[in-house]
Design an enzyme around this catalytic site. Structure first.
Site, PDB file in Angstrom:
ATOM      1  N   GLY A  97      44.844 -10.067 -56.570  1.00 17.80           N
ATOM      2  CA  GLY A  97      43.954  -9.003 -57.050  1.00 17.80           C
ATOM      3  C   GLY A  97      44.282  -8.578 -58.471  1.00 17.80           C
ATOM      4  N   SER A  98      44.105  -7.283 -58.727  1.00 21.92           N
ATOM      5  CA  SER A  98      44.122  -6.771 -60.106  1.00 21.92           C
ATOM      6  C   SER A  98      45.395  -7.039 -60.899  1.00 21.92           C
ATOM      7  CB  SER A  98      43.875  -5.269 -60.090  1.00 21.92           C
ATOM      8  OG  SER A  98      42.667  -5.002 -59.430  1.00 21.92           O
ATOM      9  N   VAL A  99      46.520  -7.298 -60.228  1.00 18.40           N
ATOM     10  CA  VAL A  99      47.737  -7.548 -61.001  1.00 18.40           C
ATOM     11  C   VAL A  99      47.598  -8.807 -61.854  1.00 18.40           C
ATOM     12  CG1 VAL A  99      49.386  -6.295 -59.561  1.00 18.40           C
ATOM     13  CG2 VAL A  99      48.803  -8.652 -59.001  1.00 18.40           C
ATOM     14  N   MET A 100      46.530  -9.606 -61.615  1.00 18.50           N
ATOM     15  CA  MET A 100      46.301 -10.804 -62.447  1.00 18.50           C
ATOM     16  C   MET A 100      45.543 -10.479 -63.730  1.00 18.50           C
ATOM     17  SD  MET A 100      47.778 -13.360 -61.089  1.00 18.50           S
ATOM     18  CE  MET A 100      47.084 -14.759 -61.974  1.00 18.50           C
TER      19      MET A 100
END
Lengths: 89, 572
Positions: free
Chosen positions: B294-297
């Protein structure tokens, strides 16, 4: 006594002395071997003791135990944010 | 002299008879001697030696495992295993009863084993008893009872490190974790030597002083793990997993400068000193379990945008109206954010923002950036069973995949990979493979422009600073990082279960630690990474910085007390 008789007597004496010597050192070897065996055994025991003590120590310094002792017995706690002062130089 | 009255005796005949008799005897002796000395030599010699010369094994212990400060994490202690020669016990059943009592075995069962397996040469009846108990067995003075030294593995750190260190089986062979990964290093080779034993079985002399095979004890292993930090991280993660009723969780702490893994914790765990029946806790999830992050990428998608030179951190992207259709799929934002700079795209974690950024670039470029950061490949930690994660090749991306990849879907990663990738921002754009071994520092290699790394560091510090009351905030220290909340794919679609994560580093200007936290399937009210994983990050990072004596870089002015110096001046 002829020279031959003298030589024979000497050789017999030498032979007897060597035999006694052999037995003596054989015995000595056995004794020393027994001693090394004993020391080897002691070494094993000491190693086992060392491992036991290490385990005992690591049980005593286990983080959860330290935390418990600090909190409950010594009534310690982490300082609150407001209690921390930083000295600048 | 008187003459004989008898018949004259045939002397020569008598001599011949005696000679013949003696000859026969001689032949018999020679034949017998031949058969023993020549034909049966081997047999008799070995039989003789069996009663005197023995080859004995020299047992060696498995190497110990220590943490970076020399605290023991796995130790072998000498134990005694008791075996029997059943055939020799058949006629002393009364003593067998005593034996069973001392060893806490069932006497009838033991007797039955002895009778049913009386042809066996050797079998263990109880393994790894304490030397003290063994002495009381020896006191029974039984023939046919054999003692062997074996080692028992003990794990002082218990469950806090169980799935990282792993464990060994009953034969001292590493089965899981680092015990398995470094099995060859830890395992010793037991030696053999020839000795002379007397009738009582006591060794009376070493024959072969050089030993047939020298005993090589196992080598010790010094891990990069810091047991204190490991404990703190474990407590925080366990608390969070319990509080949010999550199914599992992982956290990894890396030293930015060396890539050393200072802590790696997982939930659930198990007690390595007890029986290992809980299969669920055995895995080192930080390196074996993969998930769509998810958003940590998103920061990596922003790297791609900055590398294209078409964007700067201040470039503005229009994300209105909060919905954006790509290839038939509609991408949503939390709300309509309007025009966002690249910094704000990360701060608000705008799905539309990153999608618009990467769709303007080639698929190959985004793939290349992810690939450079180590996704879809082994992190190089060497941990046995480490997963490479999954990054599909750009040639197979549809446009919708391209957009999905920008916000961390359609690829899977491990928590360790995330930590190592964020470590690259903290290490001036140089990627370094993490290591479990103290001082075994892997070469780092430049994978992005240091300038872009420092821009990203700055942008990520805004993520924490620009949000009032961000749960990743640490008093007196600057923090850079990113949250992630990803739906878990199930049965071909996305479920209502989430993985909440936070990855970040501190202090921003000279980073020392990277911490990655992921909590799987929190079932409480909160599931956002910012609410579930960020507080865990904050607590772990706080403890880590304190333990490593990292100077505070963002002192709250009101806390600085200069009165100590002033007081001295005033009093004087």
């Amino acid at each position: 006594m002829s020279v031959q008789h003298g030589t024979t007597a000497l050789l017999v004496l030498l032979l007897v002395w060597l035999l006694v010597d052999y037995v003596y050192f054989q015995n000595e070897t056995r004794k020393l071997f027994a001693a090394t065996q004993k020391i080897e055994k002691q070494k094993l025991d000491i190693n086992a003791e060392w491992a036991r003590l290490q385990i005992e120590r690591s049980t005593l310094v286990a983080n959860n135990r330290i935390e418990q002792v600090a909190r409950e017995q010594l009534d310690m706690k982490l300082p609150e944010e407001e209690q921390i002062m930083v000295i600048t130089r | 002299m008187r003459k004989s009255q008898h018949k004259p005796v045939n002397i020569s005949l008598r001599i011949a008879i005696v000679m013949a008799f003696l000859l026969c005897c001689f032949v018999v002796v020679v034949v017998r001697a031949f058969s023993i000395q020549v034909r049966g030599a081997e047999f008799y010699q070995s039989q003789g030696e069996k009663r005197h010369v023995r080859e004995v094994e020299i047992p060696v212990s498995r190497g110990s495992i220590y943490d970076r400060n020399g605290e023991p994490l796995a130790l072998s202690t000498a134990m005694v295993s008791v075996g029997i020669v059943p055939g020799q016990l058949l006629d002393q059943f009364s003593k067998v009863e005593q034996l069973a009592e001392v060893l806490d075995l069932d006497a009838d069962e033991l007797k039955q084993i002895i009778t049913s397996r009386k042809d066996k040469k050797f079998l263990y009846i109880k393994r790894r008893i304490t030397p003290m108990l063994a002495e009381s067995v020896q006191a029974l003075n039984m023939e046919g009872v054999v003692f062997r030294t074996e080692f028992k593995r003990y794990y002082p750190a218990g469950e806090i490190l169980a799935n990282v260190v792993g464990f060994t089986d009953v034969d001292d062979v590493g089965q899981e974790g680092l015990e398995r990964t470094y099995d060859n290093w830890l395992t010793g080779t037991s030696g053999k030597k020839t000795v002379v034993k007397d009738l009582l079985g006591q060794v009376v002399a070493d024959i072969d002083v050089d030993e047939l095979e020298a005993a090589k004890p196992g080598k010790d292993l010094h891990l990069s793990i810091d047991r204190r930090l490991q404990y703190a991280a474990y407590v925080e993660l366990k608390k969070a997993v319990y509080q949010h009723q999550a199914t599992s969780g992982s956290a990894v702490v890396l030293d930015v400068k060396t890539g050393e893994i200072l802590a790696m914790v997982n939930q659930p765990s198990f007690n390595p000193n007890g029986n290992k029946e809980t299969n669920d806790g055995l895995r080192n999830r930080s390196v074996t379990d993969i998930y769509e992050p998810g958003s940590v990428m998103k920061p990596f998608a922003v790297v791609a945008a900055l590398e294209s030179a078409e964007y700067t951190p201040q470039s503005v992207v229009n994300t209105s109206p909060g919905e954006y259709e790509v290839d038939g799929f509609v991408i949503h934002d939390f709300r309509d954010y309007g025009e966002l700079s690249l910094v704000d795209i990360l701060v608000k974690s705008s799905n539309i923002g990153v999608a618009k950024l990467v769709l303007g670039l080639g698929k190959e470029h985004l793939w290349d950036v992810y690939h450079r950061f180590g996704f879809g490949q082994s992190s190089g930690s060497g941990f046995m069973g480490e997963s490479t994660g999954y990054l599909p090749h750009h040639s197979r991306w549809r446009t919708a995949d391209h957009a999905a990849l920008s916000r961390g879907y359609n690829l899977s990663v491990t928590t360790l990979q995330l930590a190592a990738a964020y470590g690259t921002f903290a290490n001036q754009g140089r990627y370094r493979s993490p290591t479990f071994i103290k001082g075994n520092v892997n070469e780092d290699k430049a994978i992005i422009d240091p300038m872009i790394a420092s821009q990203l560091t700055d942008m990520l510090s805004h993520v924490v600073n620009d949000t009032e009351g961000h749960k990743a905030f640490i008093p007196n220290y600057s923090v850079a990082g990113k949250t992630g909340t990803a739906r878990i794919a199930e049965n071909g679609g996305y479920s209502d279960n989430y993985i909440s994560s936070f990855v970040g580093f501190s202090p921003v200007n000279s980073p020392r630690l990277v911490v990655a936290v992921s909590v799987n399937n929190p079932r409480g009210e909160d599931y956002y990474g910012g609410l579930v994983a960020a507080p865990v990050f904050s607590e772990i990072m706080k403890t880590g910085l304190r333990l490593l004596n990292v100077p505070a870089d963002q002192l709250n002015r009101t806390l600085v007390d200069t009165s100590v110096q002033d007081a001295g001046v005033n009093d004087g």
